[in-house]
Design a protein around this motif. Structure first.
Motif, mmCIF file in Angstrom:
data_model
loop_
_atom_site.group_PDB
_atom_site.id
_atom_site.type_symbol
_atom_site.label_atom_id
_atom_site.label_comp_id
_atom_site.label_asym_id
_atom_site.label_seq_id
_atom_site.Cartn_x
_atom_site.Cartn_y
_atom_site.Cartn_z
ATOM 1 N N MET A 82 -4.386 -5.654 -9.854
ATOM 2 C CA MET A 82 -3.495 -4.638 -9.277
ATOM 3 C C MET A 82 -2.435 -5.253 -8.352
ATOM 4 S SD MET A 82 -6.305 -1.657 -8.424
ATOM 5 C CE MET A 82 -5.038 -0.508 -7.874
ATOM 6 N N ALA A 83 -2.184 -6.543 -8.539
ATOM 7 C CA ALA A 83 -1.130 -7.250 -7.796
ATOM 8 C C ALA A 83 -1.363 -7.265 -6.293
ATOM 9 C CB ALA A 83 0.239 -6.647 -8.116
ATOM 10 N N ASN A 84 -2.617 -7.167 -5.866
ATOM 11 C CA ASN A 84 -2.905 -7.218 -4.429
ATOM 12 C C ASN A 84 -2.573 -8.597 -3.876
ATOM 13 O OD1 ASN A 84 -3.874 -4.614 -4.055
ATOM 14 N ND2 ASN A 84 -5.921 -5.158 -4.759
ATOM 15 N N ILE A 85 -1.854 -8.639 -2.795
ATOM 16 C CA ILE A 85 -1.568 -9.913 -2.131
ATOM 17 C C ILE A 85 -2.061 -9.909 -0.690
ATOM 18 C CG2 ILE A 85 0.386 -10.479 -3.604
ATOM 19 C CD1 ILE A 85 2.250 -9.517 -1.374
ATOM 20 N N TYR A 86 -2.692 -8.804 -0.276
ATOM 21 C CA TYR A 86 -3.237 -8.716 1.073
ATOM 22 C C TYR A 86 -4.722 -8.369 0.993
ATOM 23 C CZ TYR A 86 1.655 -8.587 2.413
ATOM 24 O OH TYR A 86 2.981 -8.905 2.581
ATOM 25 N N PRO A 87 -5.483 -8.662 2.038
ATOM 26 C CA PRO A 87 -6.924 -8.378 2.024
ATOM 27 C C PRO A 87 -7.221 -6.893 1.809
ATOM 28 C CG PRO A 87 -6.358 -9.803 3.869
ATOM 29 C CD PRO A 87 -5.064 -9.332 3.283
ATOM 30 N N THR A 88 -8.305 -6.632 1.122
ATOM 31 C CA THR A 88 -8.782 -5.259 0.929
ATOM 32 C C THR A 88 -10.211 -5.171 1.456
ATOM 33 O OG1 THR A 88 -9.776 -5.608 -1.250
ATOM 34 C CG2 THR A 88 -7.407 -5.161 -1.184
ATOM 35 N N HIS A 89 -10.832 -4.017 1.294
ATOM 36 C CA HIS A 89 -12.206 -3.821 1.732
ATOM 37 C C HIS A 89 -13.191 -3.965 0.573
ATOM 38 C CE1 HIS A 89 -11.059 -2.620 5.761
ATOM 39 N NE2 HIS A 89 -10.145 -1.810 5.249
ATOM 40 N N LYS A 90 -12.767 -4.611 -0.475
ATOM 41 C CA LYS A 90 -13.626 -4.791 -1.647
ATOM 42 C C LYS A 90 -14.866 -5.591 -1.265
ATOM 43 C CE LYS A 90 -13.493 -6.540 -6.388
ATOM 44 N NZ LYS A 90 -12.646 -7.216 -7.397
ATOM 45 N N PRO A 91 -16.069 -5.080 -1.524
ATOM 46 C CA PRO A 91 -17.292 -5.808 -1.145
ATOM 47 C C PRO A 91 -17.600 -6.951 -2.102
ATOM 48 C CG PRO A 91 -17.859 -3.766 -2.241
ATOM 49 C CD PRO A 91 -16.367 -3.756 -2.079
ATOM 50 N N LEU A 92 -18.205 -7.987 -1.584
ATOM 51 C CA LEU A 92 -18.643 -9.128 -2.382
ATOM 52 C C LEU A 92 -19.983 -8.797 -3.017
ATOM 53 C CD1 LEU A 92 -17.755 -12.085 -2.931
ATOM 54 C CD2 LEU A 92 -19.224 -12.763 -1.027
ATOM 55 N N LYS A 93 -20.126 -9.088 -4.332
ATOM 56 C CA LYS A 93 -21.347 -8.753 -5.054
ATOM 57 C C LYS A 93 -21.923 -9.985 -5.736
ATOM 58 C CE LYS A 93 -19.613 -5.703 -7.835
ATOM 59 N NZ LYS A 93 -18.187 -5.884 -7.517
ATOM 60 N N LEU A 94 -23.216 -9.982 -5.958
ATOM 61 C CA LEU A 94 -23.873 -11.035 -6.714
ATOM 62 C C LEU A 94 -23.239 -11.147 -8.093
ATOM 63 C CD1 LEU A 94 -26.305 -13.046 -6.554
ATOM 64 C CD2 LEU A 94 -27.617 -11.317 -7.814
ATOM 65 N N ALA A 95 -23.001 -12.381 -8.525
ATOM 66 C CA ALA A 95 -22.414 -12.716 -9.825
ATOM 67 C C ALA A 95 -20.902 -12.582 -9.855
ATOM 68 C CB ALA A 95 -23.028 -11.910 -10.966
ATOM 69 N N ASP A 96 -20.284 -12.235 -8.714
ATOM 70 C CA ASP A 96 -18.820 -12.192 -8.652
ATOM 71 C C ASP A 96 -18.242 -13.605 -8.709
ATOM 72 O OD1 ASP A 96 -18.317 -9.512 -8.519
ATOM 73 O OD2 ASP A 96 -17.949 -9.450 -6.360
ATOM 74 N N PRO A 97 -17.102 -13.793 -9.369
ATOM 75 C CA PRO A 97 -16.330 -15.016 -9.158
ATOM 76 C C PRO A 97 -15.690 -14.962 -7.769
ATOM 77 C CG PRO A 97 -15.144 -13.530 -10.599
ATOM 78 C CD PRO A 97 -16.482 -12.896 -10.355
ATOM 79 N N LEU A 98 -15.512 -16.121 -7.168
ATOM 80 C CA LEU A 98 -14.974 -16.166 -5.807
ATOM 81 C C LEU A 98 -14.051 -17.366 -5.647
ATOM 82 C CD1 LEU A 98 -15.075 -15.024 -2.870
ATOM 83 C CD2 LEU A 98 -16.985 -16.593 -2.457
ATOM 84 N N SER A 99 -12.896 -17.127 -5.034
ATOM 85 C CA SER A 99 -11.962 -18.206 -4.704
ATOM 86 C C SER A 99 -11.777 -18.258 -3.198
ATOM 87 C CB SER A 99 -10.597 -17.969 -5.367
ATOM 88 O OG SER A 99 -10.689 -18.019 -6.763
#
Length: 220
Positions: free
Chosen positions: A12-29
């Motif tokens: 969704m072209a987000n370039i700023y932090p959101t409140h999306k929670p981190l979940k098990l099995a998520d990719p992370l950068s």
């Protein structure tokens, strides 16, 4: 500069932090950038292969391990006096672009900014010289798979420059020496004598972020 992105990095072209929670099995950068260098990691929020997404159970063999071999080859093969195309071909030999679809150049120069230019491209006659500061920046892109990265900063230094650093900045040289020792003796990388690591995490790759006692190393 910092980046912390989970899931699809540019969703969704987000370039700023959101409140999306981190979940098990998520990719992370995770990325942090300072004047003169940048450190970045990409992997999964898992402890083991069983927790990987079902369609990426072979992530280690398909993506992460070949990438580590490319980083090792880069660190062992780079040397003062080589042409940019030789370093490009070295990466191509161990990590073929047709299979791993890496972007940009396999290494570029940094200074006050993270990206300056790159002498490393397929037909480059530019000579790698003492004093150049490089970002190890190989970015694979394999359809259906999360990426992997261990982007870090190193410098090329001949014997004269190394002696000058040791004499004028002994504390810095002690850190460089400790980093070289770790790479050679712990990760078993036959580090080029021309490379001086500029961070503590050069070649440190832990693709499973929750497996805090596991990282790649070269088998003896």
């Amino acid at each position: 500069m910092t980046i912390a992105a989970t899931g699809k990095r540019f969703e969704m072209a987000n370039i700023y932090p959101t409140h999306k929670p981190l979940k098990l099995a998520d990719p992370l950068s995770l990325t942090v950038g300072y004047k003169g260098g940048l450190s970045s990691r990409t992997g999964f929020v898992v402890q083991n292969e069983e927790q990987l997404p079902s369609e990426q159970k072979d992530y280690l063999d398909r993506v992460a391990k070949p990438y580590f071999r490319a980083v090792v080859g880069w660190l062992e093969g780079i040397k003062i006096g080589m042409k940019g195309r030789e370093l490009y071909q070295l990466v191509e030999n161990v990590f073929p672009k047709r299979d791993y679809h890496w972007h940009l150049n396999p290494g570029h120069l940094v200074s006050d900014e993270e990206w300056m230019s790159s002498p490393v491209y397929s037909d480059s006659n530019q000579i790698l010289k003492s004093g150049m500061i490089f970002q190890i920046d190989i970015i694979p892109s394999i359809k259906g798979y999360t990426g992997v990265s261990a982007e870090e900063c190193v410098a090329l230094a001949d014997e004269e420059l190394q002696k000058a650093i040791k004499m004028e900045y002994p504390a810095l040289w002690d850190r460089i020496s400790a980093r070289r020792s770790y790479l050679i003796n712990e990760l078993n990388i036959e580090l080029s004598q021309d490379v001086i690591p500029l961070s503590n995490t050069v070649a440190y790759i832990r693709p499973f972020f929750l497996a805090k006692d596991q990282a790649f190393q070269v088998k003896n």
